[in-house]
Design a protein around this motif. Structure first.
Motif, PDB file in Angstrom:
ATOM      1  N   LEU A   1       0.821  -1.216   0.000  1.00 42.31           N
ATOM      2  CA  LEU A   1       0.000   0.000   0.000  1.00 42.31           C
ATOM      3  C   LEU A   1       0.851   1.261   0.000  1.00 42.31           C
ATOM      4  CD1 LEU A   1      -2.800  -1.124   2.488  1.00 42.31           C
ATOM      5  CD2 LEU A   1      -3.043  -0.728   0.010  1.00 42.31           C
ATOM      6  N   GLU A   2       2.001   1.223   0.614  1.00 42.04           N
ATOM      7  CA  GLU A   2       2.877   2.400   0.610  1.00 42.04           C
ATOM      8  C   GLU A   2       3.290   2.780  -0.805  1.00 42.04           C
ATOM      9  OE1 GLU A   2       5.975   1.240   3.274  1.00 42.04           O
ATOM     10  OE2 GLU A   2       5.094   2.309   4.979  1.00 42.04           O
ATOM     11  N   GLY A   3       3.376   1.795  -1.681  1.00 43.10           N
ATOM     12  CA  GLY A   3       3.778   2.076  -3.054  1.00 43.10           C
ATOM     13  C   GLY A   3       2.638   2.479  -3.960  1.00 43.10           C
ATOM     14  N   ILE A   4       1.392   2.267  -3.521  1.00 45.34           N
ATOM     15  CA  ILE A   4       0.267   2.508  -4.423  1.00 45.34           C
ATOM     16  C   ILE A   4      -0.812   3.409  -3.821  1.00 45.34           C
ATOM     17  CG2 ILE A   4      -1.171   0.520  -3.757  1.00 45.34           C
ATOM     18  CD1 ILE A   4      -1.511   0.009  -6.812  1.00 45.34           C
ATOM     19  N   ASP A   5      -0.890   3.455  -2.487  1.00 47.77           N
ATOM     20  CA  ASP A   5      -1.924   4.252  -1.821  1.00 47.77           C
ATOM     21  C   ASP A   5      -1.425   4.607  -0.412  1.00 47.77           C
ATOM     22  OD1 ASP A   5      -4.182   5.342  -0.649  1.00 47.77           O
ATOM     23  OD2 ASP A   5      -5.562   3.822  -1.414  1.00 47.77           O
ATOM     24  N   PRO A   6      -0.602   5.666  -0.296  1.00 50.48           N
ATOM     25  CA  PRO A   6       0.000   6.008   1.003  1.00 50.48           C
ATOM     26  C   PRO A   6      -1.027   6.265   2.101  1.00 50.48           C
ATOM     27  CG  PRO A   6       1.117   7.152  -0.778  1.00 50.48           C
ATOM     28  CD  PRO A   6      -0.086   6.507  -1.390  1.00 50.48           C
ATOM     29  N   ASP A   7      -2.161   6.850   1.758  1.00 49.33           N
ATOM     30  CA  ASP A   7      -3.176   7.102   2.782  1.00 49.33           C
ATOM     31  C   ASP A   7      -3.711   5.797   3.362  1.00 49.33           C
ATOM     32  OD1 ASP A   7      -2.915   9.812   2.401  1.00 49.33           O
ATOM     33  OD2 ASP A   7      -4.612   9.954   1.001  1.00 49.33           O
TER      34      ASP A   7
END
Length: 443
Positions: A156-162
């Motif tokens: 998720l950090e690579g694609i959607d940080p929120d």
């Protein structure tokens, strides 16, 4: 009642196909496979060289001759995923480095020479194929609670940080302790809130957001999303598994095997969505892959992958294959989390299926379980199961259960004497060779 039935022994001799240690040993098995999408290859122990080597040889033929797309094994999802990336052409790791995530006891289950040789072959096989046609290597198990949580956050950090920030907050309830058994004890005794509700919501959000994450991307992105989804499933199911270890409300065995079955079927769907056949070879212990309804396990309210596959996809869609041995040596520990040793496997109990096979006079054979043979083996006999711990001093209680082999499996391979699988990490404990006694004990 001791098993010394001359008619049964004659029947086994008549129908057994003697092995000569060549690839042609598996012709009859491949004929039985036909168009089935699943072939489940068992093992009577987690530390026997012959079981690993034979499963690898069978799997090579299933891949090359019948177009199987994946191998799914009794290993944790993130650990096996690193091997999968190597096998499908990744250039981050060397072959030996690709085994680096197998750190949890028992490491020898996958960090051994037989698996290394198979992964080396799989990489060579895949190198000659297009990226869309390469065969994968995947884990089915659910023990990787913390590593799977870390993998979801990293994705998720690579694609959607929120959403990654939300995932860190959701999974924070796991971080008070980093030992699953400690978490399980505290959760079961009300010393900490359960993380299950938050983990379930996070999984649902990951599934809901999947189409947006994949907009305009190709196969690599679809793989990454699928891998993250499966890790999120692991976190949710592993949290419950560990909590129920002390809660006692359900069989943790059933939770584990249901998770493995769900992972297997999700993998088939993913492969088919990619335009593949979705044919999968499974490697796991006999106790997971033989139909539990034909065993003492089933009478005790436990199910397993073999039973669930037959129920969910159909009796004719999966081939269940068991492996047995009469005696020999095995890599196993004396206790959980103890060092691996080379242990002598005591000659099988006189009331066991292994002893029955031994008494047939055929010491290495393949036996299809159909017709008269299946009928003759429909009555209960003892069956030996050695996992990663072997306790010969209590062998009858610790390692035998009742089973009707004719209904448990579609076919079996029997080897009268077997040898140890060799781990990467050889210790002084393993170097010591336990010598066979002159008279069987632990019966």
């Amino acid at each position: 009642m001791t098993t010394r039935h001359p008619t049964l022994h004659n029947l086994i001799r008549e129908h057994a196909r003697v092995l000569d240690d060549g690839d042609r040993d598996y012709d009859a098995l491949l004929e039985m496979v036909g168009e089935r999408p699943f072939v489940l290859l068992g093992e009577a122990s987690h530390g026997t060289h012959e079981f690993y080597a034979m499963r690898a040889a069978i799997t090579r033929r299933l891949i090359v001759e019948l177009g199987f797309d994946a191998v799914a094994v009794e290993a944790d999802w993130p650990d096996a995923l690193r091997l999968d990336r190597y096998a499908r052409g990744g250039d981050v790791d060397t072959l030996d480095e690709a085994f680096g995530d197998f750190q949890r006891f028992p490491t020898w289950m996958w960090r051994n020479g037989d698996v290394r040789r198979f992964i080396d072959w799989l990489r060579s096989h895949n190198d000659a194929r297009s990226a869309d046609a390469r065969v994968g290597f995947f884990g089915l198990d659910l023990y990787s609670l913390y590593r799977s949580a870390e993998a979801v956050v990293a994705y998720l950090e690579g694609i959607d940080p929120d959403q990654a920030a939300i995932a860190r907050r959701v999974y924070a309830c796991l971080d008070h302790v980093r030992e699953p058994q400690d978490y399980a004890y505290e959760a079961a005794h009300g010393l900490r809130p359960s993380c299950r509700e938050g983990a379930t919501r996070l999984l649902q959000e990951l599934l809901r957001n999947g189409p947006a994450y994949l907009a305009g991307d190709g196969r690599a992105a679809r793989d990454a999303q699928f891998f993250a989804e499966r890790n999120a499933h692991v976190v949710r199911n592993a949290e419950r598994y560990y909590r129920e270890t002390f809660g006692g409300r359900v069989h943790t065995w059933n939770l584990r095997d249901a998770h493995m079955l769900d992972t297997l079927l999700a993998l088939r769907t993913h492969l088919r969505d990619e335009g593949r056949k979705g044919r999968i070879v499974v490697w796991a212990h006999n106790s997971h892959l033989g139909d539990a309804r034909a065993t003492e396990m089933g009478r005790n309210g436990e199910w397993n992958v073999g039973q669930l596959v037959r129920e969910r996809v159909g009796e004719d869609q999966a081939l269940l294959v068991g492996f047995t041995t009469y005696t020999g040596h095995v890599t196993a520990a004396r206790d959980w989390d103890a060092p691996a040793e080379r242990r002598w496997v005591r000659p099988a109990h006189p009331d066991s299926i292994e002893y029955t096979f031994h008494r047939s006079g055929r010491d290495r054979f393949f036996l299809p379980l159909r017709g008269a043979v299946a009928g003759a083996l429909s009555g209960p006999l003892l069956e030996r199961a050695i996992g990663v711990v072997y306790r010969p001093e209590t062998e009858r209680m610790s390692h035998y259960f009742d089973a009707s082999v004719g209904a448990q499996f579609d076919a079996v391979f029997h080897l009268d004497e077997t040898s140890v699988v060799e781990p990467f990490d050889v210790t002084r404990h393993w170097q010591h060779h336990e010598v066979a006694e002159t008279w069987p004990t632990g019966l």
